[in-house]
Design an enzyme around this catalytic site. Structure first.
Site, PDB file in Angstrom:
ATOM      1  N   LYS A 115       0.983  -1.004   0.033  1.00 46.30           N
ATOM      2  CA  LYS A 115      -0.008  -0.059   0.319  1.00 46.30           C
ATOM      3  C   LYS A 115       0.915   1.481   0.145  1.00 46.30           C
ATOM      4  O   LYS A 115       1.644   1.169   0.261  1.00 46.30           O
ATOM      5  CB  LYS A 115      -0.867  -0.021   0.768  1.00 46.30           C
ATOM      6  CG  LYS A 115      -0.150   0.381   2.555  1.00 46.30           C
ATOM      7  CD  LYS A 115      -1.247   0.099   3.530  1.00 46.30           C
ATOM      8  CE  LYS A 115      -0.573  -0.278   4.457  1.00 46.30           C
ATOM      9  NZ  LYS A 115      -1.059   0.307   5.557  1.00 46.30           N
TER      10      LYS A 115
ATOM     11  N   TYR B 112      16.163  29.624   9.108  1.00 46.02           N
ATOM     12  CA  TYR B 112      15.091  30.015  10.090  1.00 46.02           C
ATOM     13  C   TYR B 112      14.682  30.624  11.350  1.00 46.02           C
ATOM     14  O   TYR B 112      15.069  29.491  12.464  1.00 46.02           O
ATOM     15  CB  TYR B 112      13.969  29.110   9.302  1.00 46.02           C
ATOM     16  CG  TYR B 112      13.867  30.286   7.673  1.00 46.02           C
ATOM     17  CD1 TYR B 112      12.984  31.541   7.478  1.00 46.02           C
ATOM     18  CD2 TYR B 112      13.390  28.785   6.930  1.00 46.02           C
ATOM     19  CE1 TYR B 112      13.352  31.631   5.324  1.00 46.02           C
ATOM     20  CE2 TYR B 112      13.924  29.295   5.468  1.00 46.02           C
ATOM     21  CZ  TYR B 112      13.260  31.111   4.938  1.00 46.02           C
ATOM     22  OH  TYR B 112      13.118  31.021   3.348  1.00 46.02           O
TER      23      TYR B 112
HETATM   24  C1  LIG Z   1      -4.185  -4.926   7.968  1.00 45.23           C
HETATM   25  C2  LIG Z   1      -3.221  -4.421   7.534  1.00 45.23           C
HETATM   26  N1  LIG Z   1      -2.100  -5.552   7.595  1.00 45.23           N
HETATM   27  C3  LIG Z   1      -0.684  -5.710   7.562  1.00 45.23           C
HETATM   28  C4  LIG Z   1       0.449  -4.124   8.140  1.00 45.23           C
HETATM   29  C5  LIG Z   1       1.904  -3.942   7.538  1.00 45.23           C
HETATM   30  O1  LIG Z   1       2.055  -3.331   8.721  1.00 45.23           O
HETATM   31  P1  LIG Z   1       3.411  -3.232   8.773  1.00 45.23           P
HETATM   32  O2  LIG Z   1       3.938  -2.454   7.684  1.00 45.23           O
HETATM   33  O3  LIG Z   1       4.042  -2.705  10.137  1.00 45.23           O
HETATM   34  O4  LIG Z   1       4.165  -4.721   8.277  1.00 45.23           O
HETATM   35  C6  LIG Z   1      -0.480  -3.002   7.662  1.00 45.23           C
HETATM   36  C7  LIG Z   1      -0.057  -1.720   7.877  1.00 45.23           C
HETATM   37  O5  LIG Z   1      -0.964  -0.617   9.099  1.00 45.23           O
HETATM   38  C8  LIG Z   1      -2.110  -3.285   7.849  1.00 45.23           C
HETATM   39  O6  LIG Z   1      -3.041  -1.836   7.943  1.00 45.23           O
END
Ligand SMILES: Cc1ncc(COP(=O)(O)O)c(C=O)c1O
Length: 364
Positions: free
Chosen positions: A35, A256
């Site tokens: 993602k 700044y």
């Molecule tokens: C439902 C779900 N699974 C897995 C993950 C992967 O998490 P991580 O990046 O901490 O391994 C996420 C990330 O937020 C998630 O929302």
């Protein structure tokens, strides 16, 4: 010449980190969580290295389309499921698996017209209180889903709130286990932290693990452990060069707000990197940085396009000297993104995802 800033994605490190997670998974299958454009790395850039996953897990339908366009025919999971009834048409067309975390999503499925039933991941809120059915409502949701002709297999899933910290996961594992005990179907519980910290616990490992951040070379439980402890390699380097040098006298201020005052004579370098490149503006004086592969610190406030760094101990450093904001310097020295994030009061997830579109990216 363009500005000297550049991000490099380390393909071999992506591959090696996936192998590390696969080893931790044992017999469980591995979702590659991609993602947020593969945590800022770019879906298309990580795809080849991650082809060894059992499926890609993501959020946006547009990202799911991109994964399919790359030629991936295996599982693709929408971690938050659908947002609208029309999304289900795309799920049918692209064979997307999707999370079901609320009644509204079951309602949408119930009126969806499809020839091929969908694989769904039914999510329980076992304590995170973000998405999912409450434990007492989970069985009814399963029964409703199971009765729908639109639904094929149902995998049971939950997500941990504290897999990286001292509270741990035991309370959520218990809640999930109690509420699902005699329900059929595969299970998926673990993010990176759980997959690495509880690798030997078969109930936690279950049928599918869902690592994200560890694939991108960060320790999920930093600062308790670093990436090297977990055998993870950095997958992104953000590098630039010095574009200016200033000689300061005691009492001179920097940047700044004049937030830094030189206690004595010192030499500072000005780096072509600022918050408009994705470097955190709230990184305070003292945030680690590598100049010519040698560790030093930032000085004063981060501005839009520039950062000042202390080069008092680096007499060779001058215009054009390499600066590594995080990742691997040409000399081989590593500055973990976790350390920069920690100094800036955030987590590496945020820094990686925030890499700005104006930064040119290459894959090695
Ligand atoms: C439902 C779900 N699974 C897995 C993950 C992967 O998490 P991580 O990046 O901490 O391994 C996420 C990330 O937020 C998630 O929302």
């Amino acid at each position: 010449m363009p500005r000297p800033i550049q991000a490099t994605i380390h393909t071999e490190a992506l591959r090696a980190n996936l192998a590390r997670l696969r080893a931790a998974a044992g017999d469980a299958r591995v979702w590659g969580v991609v993602k947020a454009d593969a945590y800022g790395h770019g879906l298309e850039r990580v795809y080849e290295a991650f082809r060894g996953v059992d499926g890609f897990a993501l959020l946006d339908l547009a990202e799911a389309e991109r994964v399919r366009a790359l030629g991936w025919r295996g599982p693709v999971l929408l971690l938050e499921g659908v947002f609208d009834t029309r999304d289900l048409e795309l799920c049918s067309r692209l064979s997307l698996w999707h999370t079901v975390h609320c009644e509204a999503q079951i309602d949408m499925l119930a009126v969806h017209k499809t020839h091929t039933p969908h694989r769904v991941f039914l999510k329980m809120n076992s304590g995170m209180n973000r998405l999912g059915f409450a434990p007492h409502a989970f069985r009814a949701a399963w029964t409703r889903l199971n009765a729908l002709p639109q639904v094929d297999e149902i995998t049971l899933m939950t997500h941990f709130s504290d897999a990286d910290g001292p509270r741990g996961i035991a309370h959520q594992v218990r809640t999930f286990g109690d509420a699902t005990r005699d329900l059929p179907g595969e299970r998926s519980l673990s993010n990176s932290a759980a997959a690495l910290r509880f690798a030997d616990d078969l109930a936690v490992r279950a049928d599918w693990i869902r690592p994200g951040i560890a694939l991108y070379g960060s320790a999920p439980d930093h600062p308790a452990h670093d990436a090297a402890h977990w055998g993870l390699a950095p997958t992104m380097t953000l590098a630039s060069r010095l574009v200016g040098v200033q000689q300061l006298a005691a009492g001179d201020t920097v940047g700044y707000g004049s937030s830094y005052t030189a206690p004595a004579a010192m030499r500072i370098g000005i780096v072509a990197c600022g918050y408009a490149d994705g470097y955190p503006r709230h990184a305070p004086t003292g945030t680690p940085v590598l100049v010519d592969g040698q560790r030093t610190r930032t000085i004063g406030r981060v501005s839009m396009d520039m950062i000042a760094v202390d080069i008092s101990q680096l007499p060779e450093a001058g215009f054009g000297t390499e600066v590594t904001l995080w990742g691997r310097a040409s000399r081989g020295t590593v500055l973990p993104v976790d350390e920069v994030a920690h100094a800036a009061g955030t987590v590496s997830y945020e820094l990686l995802c925030a890499l700005a579109p104006r930064v040119p990216v290459v894959a090695d």
